[in-house]
Design a protein around this motif. Sequence first.
Motif, PDB file in Angstrom:
ATOM      1  N   ARG A 120      -3.869  10.570   1.362  1.00 60.50           N
ATOM      2  CA  ARG A 120      -4.491   9.483   0.586  1.00 60.50           C
ATOM      3  C   ARG A 120      -3.804   8.163   0.921  1.00 60.50           C
ATOM      4  O   ARG A 120      -2.601   8.128   1.171  1.00 60.50           O
ATOM      5  CB  ARG A 120      -4.328   9.724  -0.920  1.00 60.50           C
ATOM      6  CG  ARG A 120      -4.946  10.985  -1.429  1.00 60.50           C
ATOM      7  CD  ARG A 120      -6.405  10.821  -1.604  1.00 60.50           C
ATOM      8  NE  ARG A 120      -7.020  12.083  -1.981  1.00 60.50           N
ATOM      9  CZ  ARG A 120      -8.273  12.238  -2.210  1.00 60.50           C
ATOM     10  NH1 ARG A 120      -9.098  11.208  -2.115  1.00 60.50           N
ATOM     11  NH2 ARG A 120      -8.758  13.408  -2.537  1.00 60.50           N
ATOM     12  N   TYR A 121      -4.586   7.118   0.906  1.00 60.61           N
ATOM     13  CA  TYR A 121      -4.046   5.771   1.094  1.00 60.61           C
ATOM     14  C   TYR A 121      -4.551   4.904  -0.035  1.00 60.61           C
ATOM     15  O   TYR A 121      -5.754   4.847  -0.301  1.00 60.61           O
ATOM     16  CB  TYR A 121      -4.482   5.194   2.442  1.00 60.61           C
ATOM     17  CG  TYR A 121      -4.085   3.749   2.650  1.00 60.61           C
ATOM     18  CD1 TYR A 121      -2.755   3.355   2.585  1.00 60.61           C
ATOM     19  CD2 TYR A 121      -5.037   2.780   2.910  1.00 60.61           C
ATOM     20  CE1 TYR A 121      -2.385   2.032   2.770  1.00 60.61           C
ATOM     21  CE2 TYR A 121      -4.682   1.451   3.112  1.00 60.61           C
ATOM     22  CZ  TYR A 121      -3.355   1.082   3.030  1.00 60.61           C
ATOM     23  OH  TYR A 121      -2.992  -0.229   3.215  1.00 60.61           O
ATOM     24  N   LEU A 122      -3.635   4.240  -0.720  1.00 55.36           N
ATOM     25  CA  LEU A 122      -3.955   3.323  -1.810  1.00 55.36           C
ATOM     26  C   LEU A 122      -3.551   1.936  -1.347  1.00 55.36           C
ATOM     27  O   LEU A 122      -2.369   1.679  -1.084  1.00 55.36           O
ATOM     28  CB  LEU A 122      -3.180   3.723  -3.072  1.00 55.36           C
ATOM     29  CG  LEU A 122      -3.376   2.881  -4.324  1.00 55.36           C
ATOM     30  CD1 LEU A 122      -4.811   3.005  -4.838  1.00 55.36           C
ATOM     31  CD2 LEU A 122      -2.383   3.309  -5.398  1.00 55.36           C
ATOM     32  N   ASN A 123      -4.538   1.047  -1.200  1.00 55.09           N
ATOM     33  CA  ASN A 123      -4.206  -0.282  -0.670  1.00 55.09           C
ATOM     34  C   ASN A 123      -3.823  -1.242  -1.798  1.00 55.09           C
ATOM     35  O   ASN A 123      -3.842  -0.891  -2.978  1.00 55.09           O
ATOM     36  CB  ASN A 123      -5.335  -0.838   0.205  1.00 55.09           C
ATOM     37  CG  ASN A 123      -6.573  -1.247  -0.561  1.00 55.09           C
ATOM     38  OD1 ASN A 123      -6.585  -1.339  -1.784  1.00 55.09           O
ATOM     39  ND2 ASN A 123      -7.643  -1.505   0.166  1.00 55.09           N
ATOM     40  N   ASP A 182     -10.703   8.607   6.661  1.00 52.37           N
ATOM     41  CA  ASP A 182     -10.919   7.231   6.201  1.00 52.37           C
ATOM     42  C   ASP A 182      -9.583   6.553   5.892  1.00 52.37           C
ATOM     43  O   ASP A 182      -9.407   5.360   6.156  1.00 52.37           O
ATOM     44  CB  ASP A 182     -11.824   7.229   4.966  1.00 52.37           C
ATOM     45  CG  ASP A 182     -13.197   7.782   5.279  1.00 52.37           C
ATOM     46  OD1 ASP A 182     -14.008   7.048   5.849  1.00 52.37           O
ATOM     47  OD2 ASP A 182     -13.439   8.967   4.973  1.00 52.37           O
ATOM     48  N   ASP A 199      -5.322  -3.639  -3.103  1.00 48.68           N
ATOM     49  CA  ASP A 199      -6.390  -3.952  -4.044  1.00 48.68           C
ATOM     50  C   ASP A 199      -6.667  -2.801  -5.005  1.00 48.68           C
ATOM     51  O   ASP A 199      -7.570  -2.901  -5.839  1.00 48.68           O
ATOM     52  CB  ASP A 199      -7.682  -4.291  -3.295  1.00 48.68           C
ATOM     53  CG  ASP A 199      -7.533  -5.537  -2.451  1.00 48.68           C
ATOM     54  OD1 ASP A 199      -6.758  -6.433  -2.848  1.00 48.68           O
ATOM     55  OD2 ASP A 199      -8.189  -5.610  -1.390  1.00 48.68           O
ATOM     56  N   GLY A 200      -5.943  -1.692  -4.842  1.00 47.76           N
ATOM     57  CA  GLY A 200      -6.153  -0.529  -5.693  1.00 47.76           C
ATOM     58  C   GLY A 200      -7.262   0.376  -5.204  1.00 47.76           C
ATOM     59  O   GLY A 200      -7.617   1.347  -5.870  1.00 47.76           O
ATOM     60  N   LYS A 201      -7.821   0.091  -4.033  1.00 46.45           N
ATOM     61  CA  LYS A 201      -8.866   0.935  -3.469  1.00 46.45           C
ATOM     62  C   LYS A 201      -8.199   2.090  -2.728  1.00 46.45           C
ATOM     63  O   LYS A 201      -7.202   1.890  -2.034  1.00 46.45           O
ATOM     64  CB  LYS A 201      -9.742   0.119  -2.518  1.00 46.45           C
ATOM     65  CG  LYS A 201     -10.962   0.860  -2.049  1.00 46.45           C
ATOM     66  CD  LYS A 201     -11.907  -0.060  -1.303  1.00 46.45           C
ATOM     67  CE  LYS A 201     -13.131   0.741  -0.875  1.00 46.45           C
ATOM     68  NZ  LYS A 201     -14.028  -0.049  -0.059  1.00 46.45           N
ATOM     69  N   GLN A 202      -8.745   3.283  -2.895  1.00 45.78           N
ATOM     70  CA  GLN A 202      -8.139   4.425  -2.220  1.00 45.78           C
ATOM     71  C   GLN A 202      -9.074   5.058  -1.211  1.00 45.78           C
ATOM     72  O   GLN A 202     -10.292   4.980  -1.333  1.00 45.78           O
ATOM     73  CB  GLN A 202      -7.630   5.450  -3.221  1.00 45.78           C
ATOM     74  CG  GLN A 202      -8.688   6.229  -3.940  1.00 45.78           C
ATOM     75  CD  GLN A 202      -8.069   7.360  -4.757  1.00 45.78           C
ATOM     76  OE1 GLN A 202      -7.796   8.422  -4.222  1.00 45.78           O
ATOM     77  NE2 GLN A 202      -7.866   7.109  -6.029  1.00 45.78           N
ATOM     78  N   PHE A 203      -8.447   5.655  -0.214  1.00 44.63           N
ATOM     79  CA  PHE A 203      -9.156   6.303   0.881  1.00 44.63           C
ATOM     80  C   PHE A 203      -8.518   7.657   1.098  1.00 44.63           C
ATOM     81  O   PHE A 203      -7.325   7.839   0.871  1.00 44.63           O
ATOM     82  CB  PHE A 203      -9.031   5.470   2.161  1.00 44.63           C
ATOM     83  CG  PHE A 203      -9.496   4.048   2.004  1.00 44.63           C
ATOM     84  CD1 PHE A 203     -10.804   3.699   2.294  1.00 44.63           C
ATOM     85  CD2 PHE A 203      -8.631   3.065   1.547  1.00 44.63           C
ATOM     86  CE1 PHE A 203     -11.237   2.393   2.142  1.00 44.63           C
ATOM     87  CE2 PHE A 203      -9.057   1.758   1.390  1.00 44.63           C
ATOM     88  CZ  PHE A 203     -10.372   1.423   1.686  1.00 44.63           C
ATOM     89  N   GLY A 235       0.836  -1.194   0.000  1.00 43.32           N
ATOM     90  CA  GLY A 235       0.000   0.000   0.000  1.00 43.32           C
ATOM     91  C   GLY A 235       0.865   1.236   0.000  1.00 43.32           C
ATOM     92  O   GLY A 235       2.065   1.168   0.267  1.00 43.32           O
ATOM     93  N   GLU A 285      -8.093   3.211   7.740  1.00 46.82           N
ATOM     94  CA  GLU A 285      -7.661   2.038   6.969  1.00 46.82           C
ATOM     95  C   GLU A 285      -6.235   1.636   7.317  1.00 46.82           C
ATOM     96  O   GLU A 285      -5.936   0.453   7.454  1.00 46.82           O
ATOM     97  CB  GLU A 285      -7.791   2.289   5.469  1.00 46.82           C
ATOM     98  CG  GLU A 285      -9.201   2.220   4.962  1.00 46.82           C
ATOM     99  CD  GLU A 285      -9.882   0.889   5.244  1.00 46.82           C
ATOM    100  OE1 GLU A 285      -9.292  -0.183   4.967  1.00 46.82           O
ATOM    101  OE2 GLU A 285     -11.008   0.907   5.757  1.00 46.82           O
TER     102      GLU A 285
END
Length: 139
Positions: A71-74, A84, A76-80, A18, A88
């Motif tokens: 921003r956080y990009l995990n 939030d 799985d490619g999902k971002q928060f 991530g 995460e």
Amino acid sequence: MISLTSEFTDGKGRHARGWVFFDAECGFCTRLARRIAPLLATRGISLAKLQDPRVPKLLGLPPEEVLREIRYLNADGKQFGGADAIVEVAREFWWAAPLVWFSKIPGGIQILRAGYRCVASRRKCIGATCAVRVAPLRS
């Protein structure tokens, strides 16, 4: 494990589970990022600057939106974003479980988001002379 080598990195072949993107022009944000980098590394999470010109395309955001919040990009490619993102990332650490639990109670995430917005709106003022005029809080 995700690799952002072709889209983001400087060609050093950095791989991570991530990515946390932070405002590198903010002294508060940079000091915090330096402090938590070793902790994040233990979980395979890397740090990167929001100011990199490749970030808007990578995150699918307009350039004016990118610097609004962390921003956080995990993997799985999902971002928060904002609170939030912090929640995460907190999921990765057992000792941060109370923050995750608080976010799940009714109204908890709204309180965290409001707190995040309050700090984020003043982030360039923390530890420095503030050029931003902040409206006084109403009681």
